[in-house]
Design an enzyme around this catalytic site. Structure first.
Site, PDB file in Angstrom:
ATOM      1  N   HIS A   1       0.812  -1.221   0.000  1.00 31.14           N
ATOM      2  CA  HIS A   1       0.000   0.000   0.000  1.00 31.14           C
ATOM      3  C   HIS A   1       0.848   1.275   0.000  1.00 31.14           C
ATOM      4  O   HIS A   1       0.309   2.374  -0.155  1.00 31.14           O
ATOM      5  CB  HIS A   1      -0.997  -0.007   1.169  1.00 31.14           C
ATOM      6  CG  HIS A   1      -0.445   0.390   2.494  1.00 31.14           C
ATOM      7  ND1 HIS A   1      -0.086  -0.516   3.473  1.00 31.14           N
ATOM      8  CD2 HIS A   1      -0.204   1.609   3.035  1.00 31.14           C
ATOM      9  CE1 HIS A   1       0.335   0.126   4.541  1.00 31.14           C
ATOM     10  NE2 HIS A   1       0.284   1.427   4.303  1.00 31.14           N
TER      11      HIS A   1
ATOM     12  N   ASP B   1       0.058  -7.615   1.819  1.00 22.82           N
ATOM     13  CA  ASP B   1       0.486  -6.210   1.775  1.00 22.82           C
ATOM     14  C   ASP B   1       2.017  -6.149   1.833  1.00 22.82           C
ATOM     15  O   ASP B   1       2.612  -5.793   2.851  1.00 22.82           O
ATOM     16  CB  ASP B   1      -0.139  -5.446   2.939  1.00 22.82           C
ATOM     17  CG  ASP B   1       0.085  -3.943   2.855  1.00 22.82           C
ATOM     18  OD1 ASP B   1       0.585  -3.470   1.808  1.00 22.82           O
ATOM     19  OD2 ASP B   1      -0.236  -3.240   3.833  1.00 22.82           O
TER      20      ASP B   1
ATOM     21  N   GLY C   1       3.042   6.870   8.414  1.00 24.11           N
ATOM     22  CA  GLY C   1       4.450   7.181   8.183  1.00 24.11           C
ATOM     23  C   GLY C   1       5.369   6.021   8.501  1.00 24.11           C
ATOM     24  O   GLY C   1       6.500   5.966   8.042  1.00 24.11           O
TER      25      GLY C   1
ATOM     26  N   SER D   1       4.408   2.799   7.846  1.00 22.22           N
ATOM     27  CA  SER D   1       4.084   1.708   6.935  1.00 22.22           C
ATOM     28  C   SER D   1       5.295   1.226   6.159  1.00 22.22           C
ATOM     29  O   SER D   1       6.138   2.015   5.743  1.00 22.22           O
ATOM     30  CB  SER D   1       3.028   2.148   5.933  1.00 22.22           C
ATOM     31  OG  SER D   1       1.752   2.086   6.476  1.00 22.22           O
ATOM     32  N   GLY D   2       5.331  -0.075   5.929  1.00 20.59           N
ATOM     33  CA  GLY D   2       6.416  -0.663   5.156  1.00 20.59           C
ATOM     34  C   GLY D   2       7.660  -0.928   5.963  1.00 20.59           C
ATOM     35  O   GLY D   2       8.543  -1.673   5.536  1.00 20.59           O
TER      36      GLY D   2
END
Length: 271
Positions: free
Chosen positions: A74, A123, A216, A218-219
């Site tokens: 995402h 994801d 912020g 994410s990932g």
């Protein structure tokens, strides 16, 4: 950004002008503290350009190979690889410290079963760098878990990133870290927790109402010390909207151990 669910998703970038030709999304791990410099050497700042010559920090990531970083699907806001920049060896997003290495992105690989909905899982994405990362003393390739490895309930891991420190949004410059206790699937999938949104290909961690990931982050990685080695067991995926640190709503990560075959297949074929 962390994908926010329950009142679904927020993608707005709140940026402020900064030197060194890039900007930073408002952010910090909620309940976290400044990480010790040069500790989480596989941490990545994934940045996106909107064509004005500046870059915005949008997500975290992890170095999984000298030519690849792992992030959340995402986080891929554009299919145009040329719009992204990866920064490794980063600590303060407001300063150039000499430890940073900058790379453009050559190719993007999103998991083929990613539907655009975090509740459906998968994801995860890989980004191939235009030039390999070299060891400058401030970067390191992450260790990964064993295939299908799962962590016990209550096991303490660390989330790291530059995500929001609260739902209002304050801007720290330094990489943040915070301990999160793993919430096993049998608990996290209960109705008062995440219910059916929690899948076995995910890791839940936190949920104490105090400490969490937020937009912020994410990932970015869930770092866990297993078998005497720090390993990246998760990729920050989603959390509750508006107030990230809600009780019984832990931060949810893509479980890396469930996707190793896909990752290695992509890297082998692309090379």
């Amino acid at each position: 950004m962390i994908r926010l669910v329950a009142l679904l998703s927020c993608f707005g970038l709140i940026c402020s002008s900064e030197p060194f030709n890039y900007k930073v999304n408002n952010g910090r791990v909620i309940g976290g503290s400044d990480a010790t410099p040069n500790t989480w050497k596989w941490q990545v700042s994934l940045q996106l350009s909107y064509g004005d010559g500046t870059f915005n920090h949008i997500c975290g990531g992890s170095i999984v190979d000298s030519s690849y970083i792992m992030t959340a699907a995402h986080c891929i806001l554009s299919s145009d690889a040329s719009q992204y920049r990866v920064v490794v060896g980063e600590y303060s997003l407001f300063e150039y410290e000499g430890s940073e290495l900058f790379s453009s992105v050559e190719a993007i690989f999103v998991h083929p079963d990613w539907s655009g909905n975090v509740a459906h899982g998968n994801d995860i994405a890989l980004m191939k760098l235009a030039k390999p990362i070299y060891d400058n003393g401030h970067v390191e390739i992450a260790n990964l878990p064993y295939p299908n490895q799962m962590l016990p309930h209550g096991f303490t891991c660390y989330i790291t990133g530059w995500g929001l420190m609260d739902y209002i949004g304050s801007v720290p410059d330094k990489l943040q870290e915070a301990p999160l206790g793993v919430v096993e699937h049998a608990v996290c999938s209960q109705p008062e927790w995440w219910g059916s949104l929690a899948q076995k290909t995910m890791v839940c961690a936190g949920g104490d109402g105090v400490t969490s990931g937020c937009q912020g982050d994410s990932g970015g990685p869930l770092n866990c010390l297993t078998d005497g080695v720090w390993r990246v067991h998760g990729v920050v995926s989603y959390g509750p909207a508006y107030q990230c640190n809600l009780p019984f709503k832990p931060t949810v990560f893509t479980r890396v151990s469930s996707f190793l075959d896909w990752m290695y297949s992509v890297m082998d074929q692309a090379n």
